[in-house]
Design a protein around this motif. Sequence first.
Motif, PDB file in Angstrom:
ATOM      1  N   GLN A  73       0.727  -1.316  -0.006  1.00  0.00           N
ATOM      2  CA  GLN A  73       0.020  -0.094  -0.029  1.00  0.00           C
ATOM      3  C   GLN A  73       0.847   1.323  -0.125  1.00  0.00           C
ATOM      4  OE1 GLN A  73      -2.690  -0.481   3.350  1.00  0.00           O
ATOM      5  NE2 GLN A  73      -4.333  -1.437   1.818  1.00  0.00           N
ATOM      6  N   SER A  74       1.995   1.188   0.349  1.00  0.00           N
ATOM      7  CA  SER A  74       2.995   2.272   0.352  1.00  0.00           C
ATOM      8  C   SER A  74       3.308   2.681  -0.830  1.00  0.00           C
ATOM      9  CB  SER A  74       3.973   1.936   1.252  1.00  0.00           C
ATOM     10  OG  SER A  74       4.878   1.031   0.827  1.00  0.00           O
ATOM     11  N   LEU A  75       3.061   1.968  -1.954  1.00  0.00           N
ATOM     12  CA  LEU A  75       3.543   2.224  -3.169  1.00  0.00           C
ATOM     13  C   LEU A  75       2.207   2.810  -3.911  1.00  0.00           C
ATOM     14  CD1 LEU A  75       5.529  -0.803  -4.233  1.00  0.00           C
ATOM     15  CD2 LEU A  75       6.361   1.620  -3.323  1.00  0.00           C
ATOM     16  N   ARG A  76       1.028   2.728  -3.410  1.00  0.00           N
ATOM     17  CA  ARG A  76      -0.220   3.114  -4.037  1.00  0.00           C
ATOM     18  C   ARG A  76      -0.629   4.469  -3.251  1.00  0.00           C
ATOM     19  NH1 ARG A  76      -2.956   0.061  -6.896  1.00  0.00           N
ATOM     20  NH2 ARG A  76      -5.003   0.404  -5.563  1.00  0.00           N
ATOM     21  N   LEU A  77       0.023   5.337  -2.898  1.00  0.00           N
ATOM     22  CA  LEU A  77      -0.469   6.698  -2.133  1.00  0.00           C
ATOM     23  C   LEU A  77      -0.996   7.417  -3.205  1.00  0.00           C
ATOM     24  CD1 LEU A  77       2.319   7.234   0.349  1.00  0.00           C
ATOM     25  CD2 LEU A  77       0.240   6.013   0.950  1.00  0.00           C
ATOM     26  N   ASP A  78      -0.467   7.725  -4.394  1.00  0.00           N
ATOM     27  CA  ASP A  78      -1.097   8.253  -5.308  1.00  0.00           C
ATOM     28  C   ASP A  78      -2.588   8.030  -5.905  1.00  0.00           C
ATOM     29  OD1 ASP A  78       1.059   9.899  -5.554  1.00  0.00           O
ATOM     30  OD2 ASP A  78       1.851   8.970  -7.377  1.00  0.00           O
ATOM     31  N   ARG A  79      -2.778   6.874  -5.846  1.00  0.00           N
ATOM     32  CA  ARG A  79      -4.153   6.201  -6.113  1.00  0.00           C
ATOM     33  C   ARG A  79      -5.177   6.615  -4.988  1.00  0.00           C
ATOM     34  NH1 ARG A  79      -7.159   5.810  -8.495  1.00  0.00           N
ATOM     35  NH2 ARG A  79      -8.311   3.966  -8.262  1.00  0.00           N
ATOM     36  N   TYR A  80      -4.559   6.502  -3.764  1.00  0.00           N
ATOM     37  CA  TYR A  80      -5.540   6.985  -2.880  1.00  0.00           C
ATOM     38  C   TYR A  80      -5.842   8.483  -2.783  1.00  0.00           C
ATOM     39  CZ  TYR A  80      -3.580   2.655  -1.040  1.00  0.00           C
ATOM     40  OH  TYR A  80      -3.244   1.130  -1.262  1.00  0.00           O
ATOM     41  N   ARG A  81      -4.924   9.188  -3.178  1.00  0.00           N
ATOM     42  CA  ARG A  81      -5.022  10.644  -2.880  1.00  0.00           C
ATOM     43  C   ARG A  81      -5.921  11.008  -3.972  1.00  0.00           C
ATOM     44  NH1 ARG A  81       0.609  11.104  -1.082  1.00  0.00           N
ATOM     45  NH2 ARG A  81       1.408  10.463  -3.158  1.00  0.00           N
ATOM     46  N   ALA A  82      -5.726  10.346  -5.432  1.00  0.00           N
ATOM     47  CA  ALA A  82      -6.809  10.654  -6.361  1.00  0.00           C
ATOM     48  C   ALA A  82      -8.311  10.105  -6.035  1.00  0.00           C
ATOM     49  CB  ALA A  82      -6.353   9.738  -7.576  1.00  0.00           C
ATOM     50  N   ASP A 178      -2.472  14.071   9.530  1.00  0.00           N
ATOM     51  CA  ASP A 178      -0.922  14.068   8.858  1.00  0.00           C
ATOM     52  C   ASP A 178      -1.063  13.397   7.463  1.00  0.00           C
ATOM     53  OD1 ASP A 178      -1.443  11.489   9.588  1.00  0.00           O
ATOM     54  OD2 ASP A 178       0.272  10.793  10.853  1.00  0.00           O
ATOM     55  N   GLY A 179      -2.117  13.007   7.089  1.00  0.00           N
ATOM     56  CA  GLY A 179      -2.230  12.490   5.814  1.00  0.00           C
ATOM     57  C   GLY A 179      -2.305  11.279   5.575  1.00  0.00           C
ATOM     58  N   GLN A 180      -2.023  10.493   6.605  1.00  0.00           N
ATOM     59  CA  GLN A 180      -1.827   9.078   6.515  1.00  0.00           C
ATOM     60  C   GLN A 180      -3.370   8.432   6.142  1.00  0.00           C
ATOM     61  OE1 GLN A 180      -0.392   6.651   9.600  1.00  0.00           O
ATOM     62  NE2 GLN A 180      -1.761   4.847   9.212  1.00  0.00           N
ATOM     63  N   VAL A 181      -3.199   7.868   5.147  1.00  0.00           N
ATOM     64  CA  VAL A 181      -4.706   6.849   4.704  1.00  0.00           C
ATOM     65  C   VAL A 181      -5.008   5.637   5.481  1.00  0.00           C
ATOM     66  CG1 VAL A 181      -5.617   5.799   2.656  1.00  0.00           C
ATOM     67  CG2 VAL A 181      -4.319   7.676   2.293  1.00  0.00           C
ATOM     68  N   LEU A 182      -6.105   5.821   6.243  1.00  0.00           N
ATOM     69  CA  LEU A 182      -6.291   4.635   6.934  1.00  0.00           C
ATOM     70  C   LEU A 182      -6.893   3.346   6.196  1.00  0.00           C
ATOM     71  CD1 LEU A 182      -8.033   6.447  10.143  1.00  0.00           C
ATOM     72  CD2 LEU A 182      -5.493   5.868   9.570  1.00  0.00           C
ATOM     73  N   TYR A 183      -6.780   2.075   7.073  1.00  0.00           N
ATOM     74  CA  TYR A 183      -7.086   0.954   6.336  1.00  0.00           C
ATOM     75  C   TYR A 183      -8.345   1.025   5.657  1.00  0.00           C
ATOM     76  CZ  TYR A 183      -8.935  -3.900   6.314  1.00  0.00           C
ATOM     77  OH  TYR A 183      -9.175  -5.183   5.798  1.00  0.00           O
ATOM     78  N   THR A 184      -9.403   1.424   6.276  1.00  0.00           N
ATOM     79  CA  THR A 184     -10.827   1.224   5.567  1.00  0.00           C
ATOM     80  C   THR A 184     -10.786   1.908   4.303  1.00  0.00           C
ATOM     81  OG1 THR A 184     -11.670   1.515   7.866  1.00  0.00           O
ATOM     82  CG2 THR A 184     -13.303   1.859   5.805  1.00  0.00           C
ATOM     83  N   PHE A 185     -10.170   2.935   3.907  1.00  0.00           N
ATOM     84  CA  PHE A 185     -10.051   3.659   2.685  1.00  0.00           C
ATOM     85  C   PHE A 185      -9.137   2.786   1.616  1.00  0.00           C
ATOM     86  CE2 PHE A 185      -9.125   7.544   0.067  1.00  0.00           C
ATOM     87  CZ  PHE A 185     -10.150   7.268  -0.756  1.00  0.00           C
ATOM     88  N   ALA A 186      -8.010   2.674   2.274  1.00  0.00           N
ATOM     89  CA  ALA A 186      -6.840   2.074   1.336  1.00  0.00           C
ATOM     90  C   ALA A 186      -7.268   0.560   1.088  1.00  0.00           C
ATOM     91  CB  ALA A 186      -5.564   2.001   2.185  1.00  0.00           C
ATOM     92  N   SER A 187      -7.780  -0.137   1.845  1.00  0.00           N
ATOM     93  CA  SER A 187      -8.449  -1.519   1.407  1.00  0.00           C
ATOM     94  C   SER A 187      -9.423  -1.404   0.519  1.00  0.00           C
ATOM     95  CB  SER A 187      -8.963  -2.304   2.677  1.00  0.00           C
ATOM     96  OG  SER A 187      -9.152  -3.480   2.523  1.00  0.00           O
ATOM     97  N   SER A 188     -10.115  -0.509   0.629  1.00  0.00           N
ATOM     98  CA  SER A 188     -11.457  -0.397  -0.234  1.00  0.00           C
ATOM     99  C   SER A 188     -11.031   0.063  -1.846  1.00  0.00           C
ATOM    100  CB  SER A 188     -12.425   0.575   0.240  1.00  0.00           C
ATOM    101  OG  SER A 188     -13.089   0.431   1.367  1.00  0.00           O
ATOM    102  N   VAL A 189     -10.358   1.040  -2.000  1.00  0.00           N
ATOM    103  CA  VAL A 189      -9.427   1.299  -3.110  1.00  0.00           C
ATOM    104  C   VAL A 189      -8.967   0.248  -3.770  1.00  0.00           C
ATOM    105  CG1 VAL A 189      -8.070   2.657  -4.361  1.00  0.00           C
ATOM    106  CG2 VAL A 189      -9.314   3.842  -2.627  1.00  0.00           C
ATOM    107  N   ASP A 190      -7.908  -0.618  -2.911  1.00  0.00           N
ATOM    108  CA  ASP A 190      -7.169  -1.726  -3.347  1.00  0.00           C
ATOM    109  C   ASP A 190      -8.039  -2.856  -4.020  1.00  0.00           C
ATOM    110  OD1 ASP A 190      -4.952  -0.321  -2.869  1.00  0.00           O
ATOM    111  OD2 ASP A 190      -4.478  -1.417  -0.882  1.00  0.00           O
ATOM    112  N   ASP A 191      -9.118  -3.154  -3.141  1.00  0.00           N
ATOM    113  CA  ASP A 191     -10.005  -4.097  -3.444  1.00  0.00           C
ATOM    114  C   ASP A 191     -10.559  -3.844  -4.668  1.00  0.00           C
ATOM    115  OD1 ASP A 191      -9.433  -5.643  -1.272  1.00  0.00           O
ATOM    116  OD2 ASP A 191     -11.176  -4.737   0.070  1.00  0.00           O
TER     117      ASP A 191
END
Length: 440
Positions: A73-82, A178-191
């Motif tokens: 997930q640390s390599l997908r921060l741009d996707r979460y920001r978008a 601090d801008g850290q994306v939390l599990y609930t969001f990152a996981s939803s985008v990834d899935d």
Amino acid sequence: MTITRFAPSPTGHIHVGNLRTALFNHLIARKSGGTFILRLDDTDQERSKEEYVDGIKRDLDWLGLHWDRVERQSLRLDRYRAEAEALRASGRLYEVFETPTELDLKRKKQLNMGRPPVYDRTGLGLSAADKDRLRAEGREGYWRFQLDQSRIEWTDGILGDISIDAASVSDPVLIRADGQVLYTFASSVDDTDMDVTDIVRGSDHVTNTATQIQIIQAIGGTPPSFAHHSLLTGAKGEELSKRIGALSLKDLREAGVAPEALLGLMARLGSGVPVGLASLDELAAGFDLSQFGASPTKFDADDLWPLTRERNQALPFAAVADRIAALGVPEAQAERFWRVASQNITRLEDLEAWWQIFSTGAEPQIDPEDAEFVAQAMTLLPPPPYSEASWGAWTTAVKEVTGRKGKGLFMPLRKAVTGQAHGPEMSDVMPLLQVVKARG
């Protein structure tokens, strides 16, 4: 095609609760010929460590739970920001400023009034000027997802039909100050991006699943099929703390637990299917989520040892030849040593103790009432080397001289030679003995 994932945080070692989730997802993918993704939830840069990434991979490899690909997930921060920007634009992601103390006071007030402690959406009413004022006061904004306050429903693969009123759930925080994306969001985008079709995880995630279904829908995805397995408890029904180090896979491995024992137990525990040793292919072929119940499942680490013993005692010599050679067992005696010692071990590490007995001699165990008898018997035992006939010849000679017979003859001699009251047949032991300390 079935696509599953296991998404651990590399902030510590995997424990048996994590394993249940990993194993269920792996078996679903394996049964269907699908894809199993190892997805590292490493957005917490402070707590995530490469040593834990390596440890997770080592534990899964040890168990044979091989992944088809790794995602970080640390390599997908741009996707979460978008996706966050898109949610802001649509009005589903809104900024809030309450401190933990303020939120706690709100919760207590709601509970005192008999209301559910749900976030009151104060942030939705803040104007741009309000936000500027709060920032000027030194406050930092963070971001919540605005739930559609309708019922969220799905058919769970284990729990059956689930219906949760979104109005009874707080709008989840998706991005910290601090801008850290939390599990609930990152996981939803990834899935969504990774086309995950099936997710199995613990029943403590049920409410989280409800919010993720809406998040996935809000970013244009299709929610996968969800199933929530019961949580593990201790053998007496007590809470099984994730922090009990003895239940980490690393410590179980180092204690000598066989991987097949752990898999055979965890794949069937709580299903009604008898626990037993089986290959991963066999476990996958018989795996069915509908066999599992919702009630907490008791786990007793002691149950791993009979399975470990069964597995180890059935190993062919070829599987242990290198380990036996490393003990210093001469090549000419290696297969005999395995045949003799194998049926008297639980852990493979127990082989070392048996070789010590054979190579350097055991500390004699002599009961006081047998001391004179043993001393006399030892004068009749010649020095090594011995053969399979040596035990019979020696005990016959001792019987003729002392008149002892049966258990009174054999047990004191076994204990004097091996230091053990039980063990392999002594006729098999004698050819391996290089030293008998009781001879003096």
